[in-house]
Write a protein that holds these residues in place. Structure first.
Motif, PDB file in Angstrom:
ATOM      1  N   ALA A   1       0.870  -1.186   0.000  1.00  0.00           N
ATOM      2  CA  ALA A   1       0.000   0.000   0.000  1.00  0.00           C
ATOM      3  C   ALA A   1       0.900   1.226   0.000  1.00  0.00           C
ATOM      4  CB  ALA A   1      -0.884  -0.008   1.231  1.00  0.00           C
ATOM      5  N   HIS A   2       0.472   2.276  -0.721  1.00  0.00           N
ATOM      6  CA  HIS A   2       1.300   3.475  -0.842  1.00  0.00           C
ATOM      7  C   HIS A   2       0.483   4.715  -0.499  1.00  0.00           C
ATOM      8  CE1 HIS A   2       3.789   0.702  -3.233  1.00  0.00           C
ATOM      9  NE2 HIS A   2       2.664   0.381  -3.834  1.00  0.00           N
ATOM     10  N   GLY A   3       1.141   5.702   0.073  1.00  0.00           N
ATOM     11  CA  GLY A   3       0.493   6.963   0.398  1.00  0.00           C
ATOM     12  C   GLY A   3       1.263   7.633   1.516  1.00  0.00           C
ATOM     13  N   SER A   4       1.197   8.961   1.594  1.00  0.00           N
ATOM     14  CA  SER A   4       1.915   9.624   2.674  1.00  0.00           C
ATOM     15  C   SER A   4       0.982   9.853   3.855  1.00  0.00           C
ATOM     16  CB  SER A   4       2.552  10.926   2.194  1.00  0.00           C
ATOM     17  OG  SER A   4       1.626  11.678   1.442  1.00  0.00           O
ATOM     18  N   GLU A   5      -0.045  10.697   3.697  1.00  0.00           N
ATOM     19  CA  GLU A   5      -0.963  10.956   4.815  1.00  0.00           C
ATOM     20  C   GLU A   5      -2.201  10.076   4.722  1.00  0.00           C
ATOM     21  OE1 GLU A   5      -1.169  15.004   6.000  1.00  0.00           O
ATOM     22  OE2 GLU A   5       0.913  14.418   6.385  1.00  0.00           O
ATOM     23  N   HIS A   6      -2.516   9.607   3.507  1.00  0.00           N
ATOM     24  CA  HIS A   6      -3.728   8.814   3.265  1.00  0.00           C
ATOM     25  C   HIS A   6      -3.395   7.809   2.174  1.00  0.00           C
ATOM     26  CE1 HIS A   6      -7.959   7.923   2.215  1.00  0.00           C
ATOM     27  NE2 HIS A   6      -8.248   8.417   3.395  1.00  0.00           N
ATOM     28  N   LEU A   7      -4.149   6.699   2.146  1.00  0.00           N
ATOM     29  CA  LEU A   7      -3.915   5.707   1.097  1.00  0.00           C
ATOM     30  C   LEU A   7      -4.081   6.343  -0.283  1.00  0.00           C
ATOM     31  CD1 LEU A   7      -3.532   2.675   0.328  1.00  0.00           C
ATOM     32  CD2 LEU A   7      -6.026   2.498   0.318  1.00  0.00           C
ATOM     33  N   GLU A   8      -3.140   6.082  -1.170  1.00  0.00           N
ATOM     34  CA  GLU A   8      -3.218   6.634  -2.535  1.00  0.00           C
ATOM     35  C   GLU A   8      -3.215   5.533  -3.597  1.00  0.00           C
ATOM     36  OE1 GLU A   8       0.028   9.435  -2.717  1.00  0.00           O
ATOM     37  OE2 GLU A   8      -0.782  10.520  -0.989  1.00  0.00           O
ATOM     38  N   GLN A   9      -2.373   4.518  -3.404  1.00  0.00           N
ATOM     39  CA  GLN A   9      -2.252   3.467  -4.424  1.00  0.00           C
ATOM     40  C   GLN A   9      -2.022   2.097  -3.772  1.00  0.00           C
ATOM     41  OE1 GLN A   9       1.009   5.226  -6.705  1.00  0.00           O
ATOM     42  NE2 GLN A   9      -0.405   5.343  -8.450  1.00  0.00           N
ATOM     43  N   LEU A  10      -2.344   1.061  -4.542  1.00  0.00           N
ATOM     44  CA  LEU A  10      -2.094  -0.314  -4.096  1.00  0.00           C
ATOM     45  C   LEU A  10      -1.303  -1.044  -5.167  1.00  0.00           C
ATOM     46  CD1 LEU A  10      -5.722  -1.272  -2.934  1.00  0.00           C
ATOM     47  CD2 LEU A  10      -3.796  -0.686  -1.435  1.00  0.00           C
ATOM     48  N   THR A  11      -0.404  -1.923  -4.736  1.00  0.00           N
ATOM     49  CA  THR A  11       0.230  -2.838  -5.684  1.00  0.00           C
ATOM     50  C   THR A  11      -0.465  -4.189  -5.566  1.00  0.00           C
ATOM     51  OG1 THR A  11       2.366  -1.749  -5.410  1.00  0.00           O
ATOM     52  CG2 THR A  11       2.401  -3.948  -6.388  1.00  0.00           C
TER      53      THR A  11
ATOM     54  N   ASP B   1      -4.803   3.108  -8.530  1.00  0.00           N
ATOM     55  CA  ASP B   1      -5.172   4.210  -7.642  1.00  0.00           C
ATOM     56  C   ASP B   1      -6.260   3.726  -6.692  1.00  0.00           C
ATOM     57  OD1 ASP B   1      -3.429   5.926  -8.842  1.00  0.00           O
ATOM     58  OD2 ASP B   1      -4.903   6.746 -10.254  1.00  0.00           O
ATOM     59  N   ALA B   2      -6.111   3.999  -5.421  1.00  0.00           N
ATOM     60  CA  ALA B   2      -7.105   3.539  -4.441  1.00  0.00           C
ATOM     61  C   ALA B   2      -7.048   4.452  -3.223  1.00  0.00           C
ATOM     62  CB  ALA B   2      -6.817   2.102  -4.025  1.00  0.00           C
ATOM     63  N   HIS B   3      -8.207   4.943  -2.799  1.00  0.00           N
ATOM     64  CA  HIS B   3      -8.243   5.768  -1.591  1.00  0.00           C
ATOM     65  C   HIS B   3      -8.810   5.028  -0.392  1.00  0.00           C
ATOM     66  CE1 HIS B   3      -7.162   9.121  -4.130  1.00  0.00           C
ATOM     67  NE2 HIS B   3      -6.907   9.771  -3.026  1.00  0.00           N
ATOM     68  N   TRP B   4      -9.467   3.895  -0.666  1.00  0.00           N
ATOM     69  CA  TRP B   4     -10.121   3.174   0.430  1.00  0.00           C
ATOM     70  C   TRP B   4      -9.865   1.681   0.302  1.00  0.00           C
ATOM     71  CZ3 TRP B   4     -11.793   6.436   3.966  1.00  0.00           C
ATOM     72  CH2 TRP B   4     -12.076   7.746   3.555  1.00  0.00           C
ATOM     73  N   LEU B   5      -9.428   1.087   1.384  1.00  0.00           N
ATOM     74  CA  LEU B   5      -9.189  -0.362   1.403  1.00  0.00           C
ATOM     75  C   LEU B   5      -9.768  -0.923   2.704  1.00  0.00           C
ATOM     76  CD1 LEU B   5      -7.585  -2.891   0.212  1.00  0.00           C
ATOM     77  CD2 LEU B   5      -5.845  -2.294   1.901  1.00  0.00           C
ATOM     78  N   PHE B   6     -10.626  -1.919   2.569  1.00  0.00           N
ATOM     79  CA  PHE B   6     -11.200  -2.573   3.740  1.00  0.00           C
ATOM     80  C   PHE B   6     -10.721  -4.018   3.776  1.00  0.00           C
ATOM     81  CE2 PHE B   6     -13.852   0.972   2.746  1.00  0.00           C
ATOM     82  CZ  PHE B   6     -14.173   1.497   3.980  1.00  0.00           C
ATOM     83  N   VAL B   7     -10.263  -4.448   4.939  1.00  0.00           N
ATOM     84  CA  VAL B   7      -9.692  -5.792   5.054  1.00  0.00           C
ATOM     85  C   VAL B   7     -10.627  -6.656   5.908  1.00  0.00           C
ATOM     86  CG1 VAL B   7      -7.676  -7.147   5.733  1.00  0.00           C
ATOM     87  CG2 VAL B   7      -7.376  -4.795   4.909  1.00  0.00           C
ATOM     88  N   PHE B   8     -11.095  -7.736   5.321  1.00  0.00           N
ATOM     89  CA  PHE B   8     -12.009  -8.657   6.023  1.00  0.00           C
ATOM     90  C   PHE B   8     -11.411 -10.056   5.945  1.00  0.00           C
ATOM     91  CE2 PHE B   8     -14.746  -5.159   4.979  1.00  0.00           C
ATOM     92  CZ  PHE B   8     -15.646  -5.097   6.024  1.00  0.00           C
ATOM     93  N   ILE B   9     -10.378 -10.301   6.739  1.00  0.00           N
ATOM     94  CA  ILE B   9      -9.763 -11.631   6.680  1.00  0.00           C
ATOM     95  C   ILE B   9      -9.912 -12.351   8.026  1.00  0.00           C
ATOM     96  CG2 ILE B   9      -8.194 -11.148   4.757  1.00  0.00           C
ATOM     97  CD1 ILE B   9      -5.986 -10.663   6.849  1.00  0.00           C
ATOM     98  N   GLY B  10     -10.984 -12.005   8.736  1.00  0.00           N
ATOM     99  CA  GLY B  10     -11.302 -12.752   9.953  1.00  0.00           C
ATOM    100  C   GLY B  10     -10.889 -12.046  11.227  1.00  0.00           C
ATOM    101  N   ALA B  11     -11.604 -12.361  12.299  1.00  0.00           N
ATOM    102  CA  ALA B  11     -11.299 -11.783  13.608  1.00  0.00           C
ATOM    103  C   ALA B  11     -11.100 -12.915  14.597  1.00  0.00           C
ATOM    104  CB  ALA B  11     -12.453 -10.901  14.073  1.00  0.00           C
TER     105      ALA B  11
END
Ligand SMILES: Cc1cc2nc3c(=O)[nH]c(=O)nc-3n(C[C@H](O)[C@H](O)[C@H](O)COP(=O)(O)OP(=O)(O)OC[C@H]3O[C@@H](n4cnc5c(N)ncnc54)[C@H](O)[C@@H]3O)c2cc1C
Length: 364
Positions: free
Chosen positions: A245-255, A268-278
């Motif tokens: 994930a890339h970005g300085s103050e906020h998410l900007e990009q994903l590889t 380009d991505a500003h929002w990423l939600f991770v749902f891999i279990g709790a």
């Protein structure tokens, strides 16, 4: 010289190099050690359930100490807006709600220790003793376990620093309004990820599910897979993992990386939600408190499915509703097996557990 970070300089000029949480907490005036050896009630965990228990315990005259491994607030403290908590028609930020609860508990006289992780529980006659990682301990007549759940963290460069700044774990659906008109990415292929994708798609420009496996059908309910197929702005990228994930103050990009070919792509991505279990992180209760197959703490009727009390239970009555297999040790909130996973129910269980602590103390 930049090689030993973080460096914290306190107002009196003292330099703390790579301080432990407990050292830092003590320096900024947070309590980290109990003032007494023995209490009526030790609450483990400072999320909504633990704070609820501390408010009701202390306000009802129990000598109460709450122990929190990091800072109070729990998962709720990470939520930018809780819309469904009773009494807040315009919503409330999770940190505001839990900070008020912390102040309320302190005003009633509860001791609140932060940056102290509980690593063990012992039964010493009538005393219940919680052990800390540094070998110290505190004892009480009763204990309420309110340790919640921790969302499994995704291990990719850049993610940790952007958590809360465009990267969210778990049911961060309260962020939905901020995603309006944006491209959203979700990691995960189970039902929680599917539900979040459909929810976020109502306002987002597009939602892309990143799934490691070859299809969704193995991990997600059929009805959700169909709804996702029908949604015009929800896309599924199977066989794909997040590399960075890339970005300085906020998410900007994903590889992103294609698992089969190894081909990588920058999006380009500003929002990423991770749902891999709790997971409830209750391993430290092994051998003392009974847990279900996923590690959630069992209590009350769940301990007596065939009408018989659990092994080693030596009281004439069955366990109270939120009482574990150890008399006087209760559970509240998300850590409980089959709990509702809501702020209101966690707070309610904290209050109810205190009521049962009173009942336990009257009879013992
Ligand atoms: C981003 C997000 C948004 C959410 N939004 C909503 C919403 O809008 N409405 C709603 O009803 N619910 C929402 N939820 C769910 C809700 O926050 C949880 O159900 C609730 O916080 C559970 O409270 P809890 O006290 O049981 O556990 P937690 O909130 O998980 O708190 C547990 C605490 O225990 C501490 N702890 C754990 N182990 C130890 C240990 N060994 N020693 C000491 N301390 C320990 C943890 O550090 C943590 O502070 C949301 C959750 C998240 C993550």
């Amino acid at each position: 010289d930049g090689s030993r970070l973080p460096l914290v300089i306190t107002p009196d000029g003292t330099a703390l190099v790579e301080p432990e949480d407990a050292e830092l907490a003590a320096r900024v005036g947070l309590a980290t050690t109990p003032t007494a050896d023995f209490y009526d009630l030790v609450v483990v965990g400072g999320g909504p359930a633990g704070l609820g228990a501390a408010v009701y315990g202390a306000s009802e005259g129990l000598r109460t100490v709450l122990v929190e491994r990091s800072a109070t607030g729990g998962q709720a403290g990470q939520s930018s807006r809780i819309e469904n908590y009773l009494g807040f028609p315009d919503g409330v930020s999770g940190s505001q709600l839990t900070e008020r609860a912390r102040r309320q508990a302190a005003r009633f006289g509860a001791e609140i220790l932060t940056a102290r992780e509980v690593t063990g529980l012992e039964v010493n006659g009538a005393a219940r003793t919680v052990l800390f990682s540094d070998g110290s301990a505190v004892s009480a007549h009763s204990v309420i376990l309110a340790t919640g759940v921790s969302y499994r963290q995704l291990d990719a460069p850049g993610l940790a620093g952007l958590t809360g700044c465009g990267v969210f774990y778990g049911s961060a659906l309260t962020e939905a309004s901020a995603c309006q008109g944006h491209n959203v990415y979700i990691v995960g292929g189970a039902n929680s990820a599917g539900q979040a994708a459909l929810y976020l798609a109502r306002g987002a420009k597009s939602v892309t599910l990143l799934v490691r496996g070859p299809s969704l059908s193995a991990s997600m309910s059929h009805y959700l897979v169909q709804q996702i197929e029908d949604a015009p702005n929800v896309f599924v990228r199977t066989g794909t993992v997040l590399d960075a994930a890339h970005g300085s103050e906020h998410l900007e990009q994903l590889t992103l990386r294609d698992v089969a070919s190894g081909h990588t792509e920058l999006v380009d991505a500003h929002w990423l939600f991770v749902f891999i279990g709790a997971a409830p992180l209750t391993g430290w209760l092994e051998g003392t408190v009974l847990r279900d197959g996923r590690g959630f703490i069992m209590a009350g009727p769940d301990l007596t499915p065939d009408g018989r009390p659990p092994a080693d239970w030596d009281l004439d009555r069955p366990p109270y509703h939120l009482e574990t297999n150890v008399p006087g040790v209760f559970v509240a909130g998300d850590a409980r097996s089959e709990s509702a996973k809501r702020v209101a129910s966690a707070v309610g269980e904290g209050a109810m557990a205190v009521m049962l602590v009173h009942r336990y103390l009257e009879q013992s």
